[in-house]
Write an enzyme that holds these catalytic residues in place. Structure first.
Site, PDB file in Angstrom:
ATOM      1  N   CYS A   9     -55.444  16.739  32.531  1.00  0.00           N
ATOM      2  CA  CYS A   9     -54.217  17.477  32.814  1.00  0.00           C
ATOM      3  C   CYS A   9     -52.996  16.583  32.916  1.00  0.00           C
ATOM      4  O   CYS A   9     -53.093  15.384  33.143  1.00  0.00           O
ATOM      5  CB  CYS A   9     -54.348  18.241  34.138  1.00  0.00           C
ATOM      6  SG  CYS A   9     -55.588  19.516  34.104  1.00  0.00           S
ATOM      7  N   GLY A  35     -52.941  17.329  27.949  1.00  0.00           N
ATOM      8  CA  GLY A  35     -53.647  18.607  28.009  1.00  0.00           C
ATOM      9  C   GLY A  35     -53.090  19.548  26.974  1.00  0.00           C
ATOM     10  O   GLY A  35     -51.896  19.842  26.992  1.00  0.00           O
ATOM     11  N   ASN A 118     -54.376  17.357  38.690  1.00  0.00           N
ATOM     12  CA  ASN A 118     -54.918  16.469  37.666  1.00  0.00           C
ATOM     13  C   ASN A 118     -55.981  15.607  38.313  1.00  0.00           C
ATOM     14  O   ASN A 118     -55.690  14.843  39.232  1.00  0.00           O
ATOM     15  CB  ASN A 118     -53.804  15.577  37.083  1.00  0.00           C
ATOM     16  CG  ASN A 118     -54.348  14.518  36.132  1.00  0.00           C
ATOM     17  OD1 ASN A 118     -55.356  14.741  35.470  1.00  0.00           O
ATOM     18  ND2 ASN A 118     -53.696  13.383  36.076  1.00  0.00           N
ATOM     19  N   GLY A 119     -57.224  15.744  37.865  1.00  0.00           N
ATOM     20  CA  GLY A 119     -58.287  14.935  38.441  1.00  0.00           C
ATOM     21  C   GLY A 119     -59.589  15.694  38.554  1.00  0.00           C
ATOM     22  O   GLY A 119     -59.829  16.677  37.851  1.00  0.00           O
ATOM     23  N   CYS A 259     -57.148   3.959  37.303  1.00  0.00           N
ATOM     24  CA  CYS A 259     -57.927   4.091  36.071  1.00  0.00           C
ATOM     25  C   CYS A 259     -57.383   3.151  34.997  1.00  0.00           C
ATOM     26  O   CYS A 259     -56.282   3.349  34.485  1.00  0.00           O
ATOM     27  CB  CYS A 259     -57.872   5.527  35.577  1.00  0.00           C
ATOM     28  SG  CYS A 259     -58.648   5.745  33.954  1.00  0.00           S
ATOM     29  N   TYR A 265     -55.813   3.885  26.558  1.00  0.00           N
ATOM     30  CA  TYR A 265     -55.727   4.984  25.589  1.00  0.00           C
ATOM     31  C   TYR A 265     -54.868   6.162  26.012  1.00  0.00           C
ATOM     32  O   TYR A 265     -54.053   6.657  25.241  1.00  0.00           O
ATOM     33  CB  TYR A 265     -57.139   5.482  25.257  1.00  0.00           C
ATOM     34  CG  TYR A 265     -57.171   6.752  24.426  1.00  0.00           C
ATOM     35  CD1 TYR A 265     -56.789   6.733  23.088  1.00  0.00           C
ATOM     36  CD2 TYR A 265     -57.564   7.960  24.983  1.00  0.00           C
ATOM     37  CE1 TYR A 265     -56.808   7.886  22.320  1.00  0.00           C
ATOM     38  CE2 TYR A 265     -57.591   9.123  24.225  1.00  0.00           C
ATOM     39  CZ  TYR A 265     -57.212   9.088  22.907  1.00  0.00           C
ATOM     40  OH  TYR A 265     -57.221  10.225  22.161  1.00  0.00           O
ATOM     41  N   SER A 316     -52.621   5.446  19.008  1.00  0.00           N
ATOM     42  CA  SER A 316     -52.829   4.830  20.320  1.00  0.00           C
ATOM     43  C   SER A 316     -53.136   3.341  20.249  1.00  0.00           C
ATOM     44  O   SER A 316     -52.955   2.627  21.234  1.00  0.00           O
ATOM     45  CB  SER A 316     -53.941   5.560  21.077  1.00  0.00           C
ATOM     46  OG  SER A 316     -55.127   5.576  20.301  1.00  0.00           O
ATOM     47  N   ASP A 383     -58.909  -0.804  17.036  1.00  0.00           N
ATOM     48  CA  ASP A 383     -58.872   0.516  17.681  1.00  0.00           C
ATOM     49  C   ASP A 383     -58.999   0.307  19.183  1.00  0.00           C
ATOM     50  O   ASP A 383     -59.444  -0.743  19.653  1.00  0.00           O
ATOM     51  CB  ASP A 383     -60.001   1.400  17.165  1.00  0.00           C
ATOM     52  CG  ASP A 383     -59.740   2.893  17.374  1.00  0.00           C
ATOM     53  OD1 ASP A 383     -58.667   3.226  17.926  1.00  0.00           O
ATOM     54  OD2 ASP A 383     -60.587   3.719  16.992  1.00  0.00           O
ATOM     55  N   CYS A 420     -67.275   9.544  32.993  1.00  0.00           N
ATOM     56  CA  CYS A 420     -66.248   9.478  34.032  1.00  0.00           C
ATOM     57  C   CYS A 420     -66.356  10.703  34.933  1.00  0.00           C
ATOM     58  O   CYS A 420     -66.548  11.826  34.443  1.00  0.00           O
ATOM     59  CB  CYS A 420     -64.857   9.434  33.401  1.00  0.00           C
ATOM     60  SG  CYS A 420     -63.515   9.469  34.600  1.00  0.00           S
TER      61      CYS A 420
END
Length: 500
Positions: A9, A35, A118-119, A259, A265, A316, A383, A420
């Site tokens: 999110c 999201g 978010n989480g 994190c 990324y 990315s 990458d 995760c």
């Protein structure tokens, strides 16, 4: 569609601004990458006719641009000078349940309340079972609803006391924006897993998952919300130009664990998270990758007449590839950074073409090679990560068709071996290619069809991040190491308890 993990999110909030809902819309647009399945906004204002505060809401499935495609939404529906917004990505099993679209809004004994999250709550199953035994009915499968129940069931007297009481009962990774009738509250969990920033525009405070949401509206970044900080923004805070802060204690035996994959990324390169620009960190990752795996130690058949080329998998890994090429050039390893893959930016994550049957075709709708750049050259692909490895294989197959001399694959992060539990969607361990092949780099290289494969070491990852950002806080590397900084319930099923 693509073989990458997803963040769950993005959240945004603003207090006391004439264009609160509209600015929230722009903020969500900047956070769209966090999201892409649904979006929503809740605002608040005092209705003179009704003699009370009301909280209008608009939310639906789809991207921000499609959910809020009518200007009348902001003029007629989302009135008020304060608002919160939410972009959502969910597990596939419950993604089409409209009850899970955030923000959530309730009316209880102490007024209106809306929340965006978010989480992932690591003690969600325990809390859910407790409420079920008490006869509580749930309207969604989201763990965010548990926070609302904790607030409404609190026996504390004031609304702020009830909110703090609820926050002290939840565990795991969470950043929250909470909107009450008269306050905007921003919360970051004591371990600080996910990013959350505080800004200001036209004298009004705003909060967002990433600072790119401030840039789009012309807001100034003030600082990060600290791990465990609960920021309360109201009229009093606006008057003294300083929000009031409360602090939550971390679980015993745990410490701050930001994190690290946000840098690798998830976050946009133009954002500042955890106190540093993402672009700077990614360039540092590329430089560290070059130190560990210089080009002169990689090539099998170097062509003296043609420089090896370094290409990224857009978008990315662009800056990591640049960092890798520049560090090699600095060390005397002749190479050239070039554009070997072109990405079609008009293909969304949910794109489906008529008759489309294979993942390979999906990759080909997203990427194409620049054959004139690749043909006859030694190609170094950089990458940010490899998850299942399927997309990497198809990309390599496409590059092979352009007749390169050789292909080497470098990854600016360590092998992903563990799921995760703190707000990101990784496949099951059995689907993670590094886990399936027990970290055997040669076997993984053969599987994706490259001449060689090299990863950045876990130590190198932390070193590169700390060199660019010597934060006093620690970092979570659980997806690479299996060292979970906060205890998790490995028995939680995503179908039962959706993570948002």
């Amino acid at each position: 569609m693509m073989d990458k993990p997803y963040d769950y999110c993005g959240i945004f909030g603003i207090y006391d601004h004439t264009d609160a809902a509209l600015l929230t819309y722009y903020g969500l647009h900047a956070l769209q990458h966090r999201g892409q399945e649904s979006a929503g906004i809740v605002s608040t204002y005092y209705d003179e006719k009704k003699g009370r505060y009301v909280m209008p809401m608009h939310k639906d499935f789809g991207l921000v641009l499609s959910v809020f495609d009518d200007a009348k939404i902001f003029k007629k529906e989302l009135k008020g000078r304060s608002a919160i917004g939410h972009n959502r990505y969910s597990t596939s099993g419950s993604s089409r349940n409209p009850a899970n679209i955030q923000p959530f809004r309730v009316h209880y004994r102490n007024g209106n309340l809306a929340i965006g999250h978010n989480g992932n709550l690591s003690n969600a199953r325990t809390l859910r079972e407790r409420f079920r035994h008490e006869g509580v009915l749930f309207q969604s499968t989201s763990d965010t609803e548990l926070i609302l129940h904790l607030i409404s069931h609190s026996r504390k007297e004031t609304q702020m006391e009830q909110i703090m009481d609820a926050l002290q009962q939840i565990e795991g990774a969470y950043c929250l924006v909470i909107l009450t009738d008269t306050k905007l509250i921003a919360v970051r969990d004591p371990n600080g897993f996910r990013p959350l920033a505080l800004g200001m525009i036209d004298g009004s405070y705003t909060v967002a998952s990433e600072t790119c949401a401030f840039d789009i509206i012309g807001a100034d970044y003030i600082r990060d919300v600290e791990p465990g900080e609960v920021i309360v923004i109201d009229r009093e805070a606006n008057a003294r130009k300083e929000p009031k802060s409360y602090y939550l204690e971390p679980q015993k035996g745990t410490s701050s664990s930001q994190c690290i994959f946000e840098y690798v990324y998830f976050s946009r390169p133009d954002s500042k998270i955890f106190g540093e620009m993402v672009d700077k960190i990614r360039r540092n990752l590329g430089k560290q990758l070059a130190k560990e795996h210089p080009i002169d130690k990689i090539l099998n058949h170097p062509d003296p007449d043609k420089k090896p080329i370094v290409i990224s998998v857009p978008d990315s890994s662009n800056t990591a590839a640049l960092g890798y090429a520049h560090e090699n050039q600095k060390a005397g390893n002749d190479c050239k950074y070039d554009i070997g893959l072109i990405r079609n930016h008009y293909v969304g994550r949910t794109f489906i073409s008529p008759g489309q049957k294979s993942r390979e075709q999906k990759v080909r709708t997203k990427f194409n090679t620049v054959k004139g750049v690749i043909e006859g050259r030694s190609v170094i692909i950089v990458d940010d990560s490899i998850v299942r490895g399927t997309t990497s294989r198809y990309l390599v197959d496409m590059i092979r068709e352009a007749n390169p001399l050789e292909i080497h694959f470098l990854v600016s992060s360590p092998p992903i071996t563990h799921p995760c539990f703190y707000g990101m969607d990784f496949p099951s361990p059995d689907e993670l290619i590094a886990n399936r092949f027990n970290r055997d780099v040669h076997a993984i290289a053969e599987e994706i069809g490259v001449d060689s494969l090299r990863y950045l070491s876990a130590e190198g990852l932390v070193t590169a991040v700390r060199e660019a950002n010597p934060s006093r806080h620690g970092y979570c590397t659980a997806c690479f190491t299996g060292n979970y900084p906060v205890p998790v319930d490995f028995g939680v099923q995503k179908e039962e308890n959706e993570i948002v």
